[in-house]
Design a protein around this motif. Structure first.
Motif, short mmCIF file in Angstrom:
data_model
loop_
_atom_site.label_atom_id
_atom_site.label_comp_id
_atom_site.label_asym_id
_atom_site.label_seq_id
_atom_site.Cartn_x
_atom_site.Cartn_y
_atom_site.Cartn_z
N ILE A 292 0.84 -1.20 0.00
CA ILE A 292 0.00 0.00 0.00
C ILE A 292 0.87 1.25 0.00
CG2 ILE A 292 -1.64 1.34 1.38
CD1 ILE A 292 -2.90 -1.36 2.22
N LYS A 293 1.94 1.25 0.83
CA LYS A 293 2.86 2.38 0.86
C LYS A 293 3.56 2.56 -0.47
CE LYS A 293 3.93 2.32 5.80
NZ LYS A 293 4.97 2.08 6.81
N LYS A 294 3.93 1.46 -1.11
CA LYS A 294 4.62 1.51 -2.39
C LYS A 294 3.71 2.12 -3.47
CE LYS A 294 6.61 -1.61 -5.83
NZ LYS A 294 6.82 -3.01 -6.20
N PHE A 295 2.44 1.67 -3.55
CA PHE A 295 1.50 2.21 -4.53
C PHE A 295 1.24 3.69 -4.28
CE2 PHE A 295 -0.08 -2.34 -4.99
CZ PHE A 295 0.53 -2.52 -6.21
N GLU A 296 1.13 4.07 -3.02
CA GLU A 296 0.90 5.48 -2.69
C GLU A 296 2.10 6.33 -3.10
OE1 GLU A 296 -1.16 8.75 -1.52
OE2 GLU A 296 -1.91 6.71 -1.74
N LYS A 297 3.29 5.82 -2.85
CA LYS A 297 4.52 6.54 -3.22
C LYS A 297 4.59 6.71 -4.75
CE LYS A 297 9.53 6.32 -2.73
NZ LYS A 297 10.67 5.51 -2.28
N GLU A 298 4.28 5.64 -5.50
CA GLU A 298 4.28 5.73 -6.96
C GLU A 298 3.26 6.73 -7.47
OE1 GLU A 298 3.63 1.77 -8.38
OE2 GLU A 298 5.69 1.12 -7.93
N ARG A 299 2.09 6.76 -6.85
CA ARG A 299 1.04 7.71 -7.26
C ARG A 299 1.50 9.14 -7.04
NH1 ARG A 299 -3.09 10.59 -5.30
NH2 ARG A 299 -2.68 10.05 -3.14
N ILE A 300 2.13 9.40 -5.88
CA ILE A 300 2.62 10.75 -5.58
C ILE A 300 3.73 11.13 -6.56
CG2 ILE A 300 3.89 12.10 -3.85
CD1 ILE A 300 2.25 10.59 -1.72
N GLU A 301 4.62 10.18 -6.89
CA GLU A 301 5.69 10.46 -7.86
C GLU A 301 5.13 10.82 -9.22
OE1 GLU A 301 8.27 7.09 -7.93
OE2 GLU A 301 9.24 7.60 -6.03
#
Length: 189
Positions: free
Chosen positions: A41-50
């Protein structure tokens, strides 16, 4: 939340293995599955923000590229979703206008690509009603009449009828074919 004496059958949301939960709120079979799911979940959120920050940073550049008449080959590949080889092939064939300003400085006309990839209106074939064949006396040939008139073998006539999907009507031992459709085919040869 308190524990239940009942074992609640569940399926782990991460590994999809069945397990017995002690509470109604339990979603994972173990702490490791819980941790792995949290990391995803943290990884997907980080990718979305990037992605959002990347779009913000390049919004001005994208607008500038869309306003220029001549763009680079790499910009054309991004804008129109085709490969660099395809762009160079189109330039070589003369489909699009390309200008070589030096080594690795090929520019292409954006309007040529827009014209190339614009929507093409396909005429609706349902509006054109095919003429219905009439099987009245005097408007049809038999297979033998067609072979006599056009000096063709009856097997050849049958294959032409099948190949061109000409409607036929069988009455007794005779096969009738509309004159207008047969005349169009055999007069055209």
């Amino acid at each position: 939340m308190g524990f239940s004496k009942l074992k609640i059958p569940r399926v782990c949301e991460h590994c999809s293995k069945p397990f017995e939960a002690k509470t109604v709120m339990t979603r994972f079979c173990s702490i490791s599955c819980n941790n792995k799911a949290a990391k995803e979940i943290k990884k997907f959120e980080k990718e979305r923000i990037e992605k959002l920050t990347l779009l913000k940073n390049y919004a001005i550049k994208i607008a500038e590229v869309q306003s220029r008449e001549f763009i680079s080959v790499s910009e054309a590949t991004v804008m129109f979703g085709i490969s660099k080889d395809t762009v160079h092939r189109y330039i070589k064939r003369g489909i699009i206008t390309g200008v070589n300003l030096g080594s690795r400085l090929t520019r292409v006309k954006r309007s040529d690509f827009e014209a190339l990839f614009s929507a093409v209106e396909v005429p609706d074939k349902s509006k054109e009603a095919p003429e219905k064949p009439t099987f009245k006396i005097g408007t049809c040939y038999t297979i033998s009449e067609i072979s006599e008139k056009y000096h063709a073998d009856p097997a050849t006539v049958n294959s032409v009828i099948r190949r061109n999907k000409i409607p036929t009507m069988k009455v007794g031992s005779f096969v009738y074919v509309p004159k207008n459709l047969i005349d169009k085919i055999f007069d055209g040869k």
